[in-house]
Write an enzyme that holds these catalytic residues in place. Structure first.
Site: not given
Length: 480
Positions: A78, A145
């Site tokens: 991400d 994350e």
């Protein structure tokens, strides 16, 4: 035509550009996770995908490395989604518009996602090659994350056989990261009630701030739009009565807020005084920041509001935003200049029932982290709000004996004729969660030069990517 097609290493930049065409903001990682799965299947590589969108791809060691110890390569899927004011980019469906400027890769009016797309690209390039010598590889791609390390939290570490993990999520070349701060998110919810708005409504926008990563750049004293808005509203409150009708800003709790908007209702006779006071505050801030926030602006425009917070709730919201701790709380006592404890107010939102403020707390000292949690709970209780700590993750402590660190340091010195800098950092890394689940895991983090991550000024050094990828290949070659 691909924008990065002429850059070296070609395969790394090829995969990076493909990744950039796939929307992959936090909580929107299914498509890029599936992309990694399809990549593995097309190459007949063993692949595991879990319900959290984490992906593990296994590749056997090359000739002469079949019996070597497995190396885990790891990065997250991400990216932080920030865009410039006025940009129409839709991170849910649009790919990034890449550009090359003065030796850097950037994205037009948005974050680039080099954090951590370059890790994904490097790992795919290693897996794709038939010529790179390497031990057995487990490539671990984690999700979400940037918003609490959700993928790492959900990961079943028993799926991994390797005991050495290379995390490619650092932003300074020449540094081997061997530890990081722990942290947690804290949400404060301030209940609000509404009354009929009586007076004239203004919308105030504070924007144009540099922003950035709340771990790597918190010590730079960049302006936080929420903190500035609290200061402004508290100053105005001392000069005239008014009611808030709305307040919102920020995109993520790990991003230093670049913009905050507040709607307020004042009496007609205070209208001009209010505007003058706001203009005065803008000049004060520009003088205080000097040249550090050159794009700082404040916009004031007439608006409409049928209802506004009660006087008491207006007071409570302003009091919290004014009094909340923010920024660097303390520096390391043993490492000069390194932040020990900090927090960042990243997002403010208004709903029908409450104003919420989301903070990200970081500390390398467990007791200081606990102290900040207690302070935030106490402040919330003091003004009649609800507080909740969540997504807590442990610090990753420096490991005295590390075979992986020795290998990576030796290879660096051989390549560049000098020792790398080995250090711990204030930003959070997934290594803390991995080691917490699997204490025997030997982790080191590295990466190419990335500047102004988590902001629209994010840029990635092309030559640094080339050197860092070559360094990774040499580490794999040395890890027999």
């Amino acid at each position: 035509m691909a924008v990065l097609s002429e850059l070296e290493p070609k395969q790394v930049f090829k995969f990076f550009e493909e990744i950039c065409m796939i929307p992959h903001g936090s909580f929107n990682t299914k498509e890029i996770s599936d992309y990694c799965v399809n990549f593995a299947k097309e190459r007949n590589l063993e692949v595991i995908q879990d319900e959290a969108d984490n992906v593990i791809i296994r590749k056997p060691g090359t000739e002469g490395y079949e019996d070597s110890e497995t190396i885990i390569l790891q990065g997250h899927l991400d990216m932080v989604c920030e865009k410039a004011a006025g940009s129409l980019h839709d991170f849910k469906k649009d790919g990034l518009e890449l550009e090359i400027q003065d030796g850097y890769v950037t994205a037009k009016n948005t974050t680039l996602g080099g954090d951590d797309g370059i890790a994904v690209a490097m790992m795919l390039a290693v897996l794709d090659s038939e010529e790179i010598p390497h031990p057995p590889v487990e490539a671990l791609f984690t999700s979400d994350e940037e918003v609490g390390m959700g993928g790492a939290n959900a990961l079943d570490m028993d799926c991994l056989t390797g005991k050495m993990l290379i995390n490619i999520d650092s932003e300074e070349e020449g540094i081997l990261t061997a530890g990081c701060a722990g942290g947690f998110r804290f949400d404060t919810s301030i209940p609000i009630s509404y009354e009929k708005a009586e007076g004239e409504a203004f919308q105030i926008v504070i924007g144009g701030l540099t922003g950035g990563h709340s771990g790597c750049e918190i010590h730079k004293q960049r302006g936080n739009a929420h903190v500035l808005m609290g200061r402004l509203l508290n100053h105005l409150r001392g000069q005239m009565p008014f009611r808030l009708a709305d307040i919102a800003g920020g995109s993520a709790d790990n991003v230093i807020a670049m913009e905050c908007r507040a709607k307020m209702v004042v009496s007609p006779e205070d209208k001009e005084t209010c505007r003058n006071l706001i203009c005065e505050m803008e000049e004060i801030w520009k003088a205080e920041f000097g040249g550090d926030e050159p794009e700082l602006f404040m916009n004031v425009k007439e608006d409409k509001a049928e209802q506004a917070f009660t006087e008491q709730d207006t007071y409570r919201v302003i009091s919290y935003i004014t009094a909340m701790p923010n920024g660097v709380i303390g520096f390391e006592r043993q490492i000069e200049g390194q932040v020990e404890t900090s927090l960042n107010a990243g997002v403010i939102q208004t709903t029908d029932e409450a104003v919420s403020v989301s903070h990200l707390v970081r500390s390398s000292v467990e007791s200081r982290k606990a102290e900040l949690k207690e302070r935030l709970y106490a402040l919330a209780e003091l003004i009649g709000a609800e507080g909740e700590a969540r997504d807590e993750y442990p610090a990753w402590n420096y490991r005295k004996d590390s075979r992986l660190r020795e290998i990576m340091a030796e290879v660096y010195q051989k390549l560049y004729g000098e020792k790398p800098q080995v250090m711990t950092i204030h930003a959070g890394l997934e290594c803390g969660l991995f080691v917490g689940k699997k204490p025997e895991l030997d982790c080191i983090s590295f990466g190419p030069e990335l500047l102004d991550v988590h902001s629209v000024n994010e840029r990635m050094n092309i030559e640094s990517v080339k050197r860092s990828y070559n360094y990774l290949l040499e580490v794999l070659k040395a890890a027999r």
